[in-house]
Design an enzyme around this catalytic site. Sequence first.
Site, PDB file in Angstrom:
ATOM      1  N   PRO A  80       0.799  -1.225   0.000  1.00  0.00           N
ATOM      2  CG  PRO A  80      -0.237  -1.174   2.092  1.00  0.00           C
ATOM      3  CD  PRO A  80       0.540  -2.053   1.181  1.00  0.00           C
ATOM      4  CG  ASN A  81      -0.437   4.273   1.131  1.00  0.00           C
ATOM      5  OD1 ASN A  81      -1.412   4.719   0.534  1.00  0.00           O
ATOM      6  ND2 ASN A  81      -0.519   3.771   2.347  1.00  0.00           N
ATOM      7  NE  ARG A  99       2.933   6.994   2.176  1.00  0.00           N
ATOM      8  CZ  ARG A  99       3.365   5.834   2.657  1.00  0.00           C
ATOM      9  NH1 ARG A  99       3.985   4.984   1.897  1.00  0.00           N
ATOM     10  NH2 ARG A  99       3.142   5.525   3.912  1.00  0.00           N
ATOM     11  CE1 TYR A 119       7.962   5.409   3.324  1.00  0.00           C
ATOM     12  CE2 TYR A 119       6.513   7.301   3.555  1.00  0.00           C
ATOM     13  CZ  TYR A 119       6.913   6.054   3.960  1.00  0.00           C
ATOM     14  OH  TYR A 119       6.281   5.435   5.000  1.00  0.00           O
ATOM     15  CG  ASN A 177       8.057  -1.563   0.745  1.00  0.00           C
ATOM     16  OD1 ASN A 177       7.319  -1.626   1.725  1.00  0.00           O
ATOM     17  ND2 ASN A 177       8.704  -0.465   0.424  1.00  0.00           N
ATOM     18  CB  ALA A 192       0.883   0.004   6.692  1.00  0.00           C
ATOM     19  CD  GLU A 212      10.189  -6.951   6.651  1.00  0.00           C
ATOM     20  OE1 GLU A 212       9.935  -5.924   7.305  1.00  0.00           O
ATOM     21  OE2 GLU A 212      10.230  -8.086   7.166  1.00  0.00           O
ATOM     22  CG  HIS A 225      10.506  -1.705   5.501  1.00  0.00           C
ATOM     23  ND1 HIS A 225       9.149  -1.695   5.311  1.00  0.00           N
ATOM     24  CD2 HIS A 225      10.806  -2.870   6.126  1.00  0.00           C
ATOM     25  CE1 HIS A 225       8.641  -2.807   5.812  1.00  0.00           C
ATOM     26  NE2 HIS A 225       9.625  -3.537   6.302  1.00  0.00           N
ATOM     27  NE  ARG A 240       8.488   6.505   9.256  1.00  0.00           N
ATOM     28  CZ  ARG A 240       7.633   6.191   8.303  1.00  0.00           C
ATOM     29  NH1 ARG A 240       7.911   5.237   7.444  1.00  0.00           N
ATOM     30  NH2 ARG A 240       6.489   6.837   8.202  1.00  0.00           N
TER      31      ARG A 240
END
Length: 141
Positions: free
Chosen positions: A9-10, A17, A22, A71, A74, A95, A97, A104
Amino acid sequence: MKIQIINGPNINLLGTREPGIYGAESFERCYEDLKQVYPSIEFSYFQSNVEGFLIDKIHEVGFDCDGIVLNAGAYTHTSIAIQDAIRAVTAPVVEVHISNVHSREEFRHKSMIACACKGVICGFGLDSYRLAVEALTGMKK
């Protein structure tokens, strides 16, 4: 070698964004760069904001490709279903990110999928994808 990149997502909004977190580059640009840097690798790309579609894609490619760069966005922090999908296939999964999730919010510190992955790369911006490809090509040797 065939590598599937799956973004959750996103990630489709990269470049617009939260550029402070990012960056200002779109994923499409990163994807084109990967194909240029690794011409011998057959890359495929998939993005969805829907958890079930991510699971379906993992099932679809996870027995035929040489590796998956994932990725999960969330969903990383919430999805046991994605963890189960990773465990169900034979392709190694890395994985990824873009941001350093450990610097964060506290809820981003826990990954529900890391335990099913071969490794985790985070915090190197879009270069995290290149590092994941390097890891997967090293596993193939």
